[in-house]
Design an enzyme around this catalytic site. Structure first.
Site, short mmCIF file in Angstrom:
data_model
loop_
_atom_site.label_atom_id
_atom_site.label_comp_id
_atom_site.label_asym_id
_atom_site.label_seq_id
_atom_site.Cartn_x
_atom_site.Cartn_y
_atom_site.Cartn_z
N SER A 115 29.72 2.33 -13.81
CA SER A 115 28.44 2.13 -13.09
C SER A 115 28.29 0.90 -12.48
CB SER A 115 27.65 2.46 -13.49
OG SER A 115 26.82 2.17 -14.36
N LYS A 152 22.29 -0.49 -16.65
CA LYS A 152 21.68 -0.84 -15.07
C LYS A 152 20.82 -1.63 -14.68
CE LYS A 152 22.89 3.53 -13.65
NZ LYS A 152 23.64 4.28 -14.63
#
Lengths: 192, 192
Positions: A115, A152
């Site tokens: 990700s 993230k």
DNA sequence: TTGACAGGTGAACGAATGTACACTATAATG
DNA sequence: CATTATAGTGTACATTCGTTCACCTGTCAA
């Protein structure tokens, strides 16, 4: 002492440090250098000090110099490399010291998933995470959302904090309740 | 000794090691722990040894344990983190030891340009380069072509070696004359 | 041929090392 | 309350530390 011999002493000396993570005593050097007299050792050590391989602290004790625990930083990839001859340029750098600022608040995590691949963080990389630091917008953070931890980018959207992956195939996370920040990513280490 | 005191001793001890890159002598601990008797030091040291913070080599001399020079590897990012309580899990890892295999044949280069960005190597990263290793197809190599050094993937095309960037905007390099390989990229380190 | 020097031996030395033992004061425990 | 660890002091000691000085020997240049 001949030049080859000296390089040999140096090699044994560094070897000892690598194995034992401390500098050898004179008596120990006596045997690893194969001398009979400690005075011979003292002369070699003096050369080490001259060369900067080791230093002396305020009490006169030997301490490891940069070359003992670091690796030389030679230049930039596209700016060209030095010749293949003896490279005495470049300062020695320890990756531990380079990547880790606050040792007692830092830990490592192995990355699974892709990700963050567009930020240059691949699966299998180690990320260096620092705890207890107020995360800023734009930081890569380790966050807990819905009892699950992810890595993230921390961004702001309409005054609210959101978690944004660096991969178009993953959704932006807009946490509902409270979000738990486990740390800020300060560095990445990858081994091929 | 109270628990807070002990943690304090430990902190000072590690601090000393960070600053001096060697373990303190008993006399030195005497002053950094603020003791009057070396025996008090000996007892604290015994606890250090029990805990594994430091070890003893075959001659009885103190050597630094893994926690002194490494950082704990706690887990994987998506597999979940341990609770915020005391984390006694995870082994300590030195990034130097992790990334560098053959110290004397290894050097660092700073990356300029973005020709390897799709391989997760960004501008400003440090690459760990090992010399004297036969490069294999698929390796990232530091190569000299037309008197210029670049970092590219080494690939094979019709029986010839070519250099392939990890960025669509850059061309594949098909070296005419001989190609000089300066080393193989073994790792990457990035600091934010 | 002589002198200087590098590279090493051998012995001696005071200072610092880590360990051990006997003891004390405070805190924790039953 | 008595008892028992815990945490530290103080002293002593054999060992090891790094340094220093005198000396030996082969090499190399003047």
């Amino acid at each position: 002492m001949s030049k080859e011999n000296y390089q040999n002493y140096k090699k044994h000396f560094i070897n000892f440090y690598q194995r034992s993570r401390r500098l050898p005593s004179y008596a120990e050097m006596l045997s690893i250098f194969n001398f009979q007299s400690k005075n011979a050792v003292a002369k070699v050590v003096a050369k080490f000090v001259d060369e900067g391989l080791v230093g002396k602290d305020e009490t006169g004790r030997l301490i490891a110099g940069p070359d003992m625990f670091g690796v030389r930083l030679l230049g930039t990839v596209q700016a060209g490399l030095p010749t293949t001859a003896e490279q005495e340029v470049g300062e020695a750098l320890s990756l531990d010291e380079y990547l880790i600022e606050k040792k007692d608040k830092t830990y490592l995590l192995e990355v699974t998933g892709d990700s963050m691949i567009e930020a240059g963080i691949n699966e299998g990389d180690l990320v260096i995470v620092e705890q207890g630091r107020a995360p800023k917008v734009g930081d890569i953070v380790i966050a807990e959302v819905d009892h699950e931890w992810t890595m993230k980018f921390l961004e702001k959207e309409n005054g609210r904090m959101i978690l944004k992956p660096a991969n178009k195939n993953y959704p932006i996370i807009r946490p509902q309740g409270e979000m738990n920040i486990g740390g800020v990513v300060k560095g990445v280490a990858r081994k091929y």
